[in-house]
Design a protein around this motif. Structure first.
Motif, mmCIF file in Angstrom:
data_model
loop_
_atom_site.group_PDB
_atom_site.id
_atom_site.type_symbol
_atom_site.label_atom_id
_atom_site.label_comp_id
_atom_site.label_asym_id
_atom_site.label_seq_id
_atom_site.Cartn_x
_atom_site.Cartn_y
_atom_site.Cartn_z
ATOM 1 N N LYS A 21 0.988 -1.181 0.006
ATOM 2 C CA LYS A 21 0.068 0.126 -0.106
ATOM 3 C C LYS A 21 0.877 1.274 0.047
ATOM 4 C CE LYS A 21 -3.859 2.195 2.545
ATOM 5 N NZ LYS A 21 -4.844 2.038 3.738
ATOM 6 N N GLU A 22 1.919 1.245 0.840
ATOM 7 C CA GLU A 22 2.891 2.459 0.826
ATOM 8 C C GLU A 22 3.383 2.595 -0.411
ATOM 9 O OE1 GLU A 22 5.325 2.265 4.193
ATOM 10 O OE2 GLU A 22 3.663 2.332 5.630
ATOM 11 N N LYS A 23 4.022 1.540 -0.993
ATOM 12 C CA LYS A 23 4.820 1.553 -2.393
ATOM 13 C C LYS A 23 3.869 2.231 -3.341
ATOM 14 C CE LYS A 23 5.617 -1.158 -6.001
ATOM 15 N NZ LYS A 23 5.540 -2.742 -6.630
ATOM 16 N N ARG A 24 2.791 1.514 -3.519
ATOM 17 C CA ARG A 24 1.593 2.178 -4.347
ATOM 18 C C ARG A 24 1.261 3.468 -4.584
ATOM 19 N NH1 ARG A 24 -1.195 -3.494 -3.588
ATOM 20 N NH2 ARG A 24 -0.273 -4.590 -5.197
ATOM 21 N N GLY A 25 1.477 4.028 -3.179
ATOM 22 C CA GLY A 25 1.115 5.596 -2.981
ATOM 23 C C GLY A 25 2.317 6.120 -3.686
ATOM 24 N N VAL A 26 3.480 5.949 -3.462
ATOM 25 C CA VAL A 26 4.669 6.266 -4.116
ATOM 26 C C VAL A 26 4.704 6.340 -5.638
ATOM 27 C CG1 VAL A 26 7.022 6.592 -4.236
ATOM 28 C CG2 VAL A 26 6.142 6.204 -2.065
ATOM 29 N N VAL A 27 4.374 5.140 -6.072
ATOM 30 C CA VAL A 27 4.354 4.893 -7.645
ATOM 31 C C VAL A 27 3.240 5.659 -8.030
ATOM 32 C CG1 VAL A 27 4.127 3.356 -9.333
ATOM 33 C CG2 VAL A 27 5.517 2.453 -7.393
ATOM 34 N N GLU A 32 1.256 9.977 -11.869
ATOM 35 C CA GLU A 32 0.538 11.280 -12.068
ATOM 36 C C GLU A 32 1.367 12.231 -12.393
ATOM 37 O OE1 GLU A 32 -2.726 11.145 -12.464
ATOM 38 O OE2 GLU A 32 -2.831 8.959 -12.243
ATOM 39 N N ARG A 33 2.312 12.669 -11.592
ATOM 40 C CA ARG A 33 3.302 13.722 -12.036
ATOM 41 C C ARG A 33 3.821 13.601 -13.376
ATOM 42 N NH1 ARG A 33 6.495 15.119 -6.438
ATOM 43 N NH2 ARG A 33 4.542 15.974 -5.524
ATOM 44 N N LEU A 34 4.432 12.604 -13.782
ATOM 45 C CA LEU A 34 4.767 12.249 -15.235
ATOM 46 C C LEU A 34 3.618 12.648 -16.127
ATOM 47 C CD1 LEU A 34 7.050 9.264 -14.735
ATOM 48 C CD2 LEU A 34 7.775 11.570 -14.600
ATOM 49 N N LYS A 35 2.528 12.231 -15.948
ATOM 50 C CA LYS A 35 1.346 12.233 -16.938
ATOM 51 C C LYS A 35 1.239 13.718 -17.179
ATOM 52 C CE LYS A 35 -0.907 7.902 -16.253
ATOM 53 N NZ LYS A 35 -2.232 7.185 -15.949
ATOM 54 N N SER A 41 2.244 8.601 -21.529
ATOM 55 C CA SER A 41 1.805 7.507 -21.096
ATOM 56 C C SER A 41 2.564 6.650 -20.200
ATOM 57 C CB SER A 41 1.007 6.493 -22.224
ATOM 58 O OG SER A 41 0.355 7.194 -23.084
ATOM 59 N N VAL A 42 1.833 6.431 -18.770
ATOM 60 C CA VAL A 42 2.850 5.974 -17.889
ATOM 61 C C VAL A 42 1.969 4.749 -17.325
ATOM 62 C CG1 VAL A 42 4.279 6.267 -15.878
ATOM 63 C CG2 VAL A 42 3.811 8.123 -17.489
ATOM 64 N N SER A 43 2.896 3.563 -16.923
ATOM 65 C CA SER A 43 2.093 2.771 -16.051
ATOM 66 C C SER A 43 2.963 1.721 -15.228
ATOM 67 C CB SER A 43 1.395 1.423 -17.195
ATOM 68 O OG SER A 43 0.608 0.484 -16.569
ATOM 69 N N GLU A 44 2.781 1.250 -14.335
ATOM 70 C CA GLU A 44 3.594 0.224 -13.395
ATOM 71 C C GLU A 44 3.731 -0.893 -14.302
ATOM 72 O OE1 GLU A 44 4.781 -1.355 -9.216
ATOM 73 O OE2 GLU A 44 2.878 -0.813 -9.271
ATOM 74 N N ILE A 45 4.757 -1.413 -14.751
ATOM 75 C CA ILE A 45 4.874 -2.745 -15.750
ATOM 76 C C ILE A 45 5.717 -3.881 -15.009
ATOM 77 C CG2 ILE A 45 4.711 -1.436 -17.799
ATOM 78 C CD1 ILE A 45 7.798 -1.648 -17.914
#
Length: 95
Positions: A21-27, A32-35, A41-45
């Protein structure tokens, strides 16, 4: 002139995360900032199930390879400036 497409794979270290949960908040904040800043287009891959690491993918398209390359380099610098020490390495490819 043909359009160019660029792909960036960024491997991140997130030592302050002690749960998914903490990691997902950072990611999520990074994505969002990059977008918003670069209109990419950005995604965790990758590394979705690991607490302290992540792999994000960034894709952009532009009228030339030069513009695509410059955008992807700015993305890396932005992440490094925003989150010092988090970028382990990155891989970039332009088509």
């Amino acid at each position: 002139m043909a359009a160019a497409i660029g792909f960036l794979e960024v491997h991140l270290r997130i030592p302050e995360a002690h749960s998914l949960k903490e990691k997902r908040g950072v990611v999520k904040r990074i994505i969002e900032r990059l977008k918003n800043k670069f209109n990419v287009s950005v995604s965790e891959i990758g590394e979705q199930d690991k607490w302290q690491s992540s792999v994000i993918g960034v894709v952009t398209i532009a009228s030339s390879k030069k513009v695509v390359d410059a955008t992807l380099e700015k993305v890396v610098v932005y992440i490094e400036d925003l989150y010092p020490g988090k970028v382990i390495n990155y891989y970039k490819e332009i088509f």
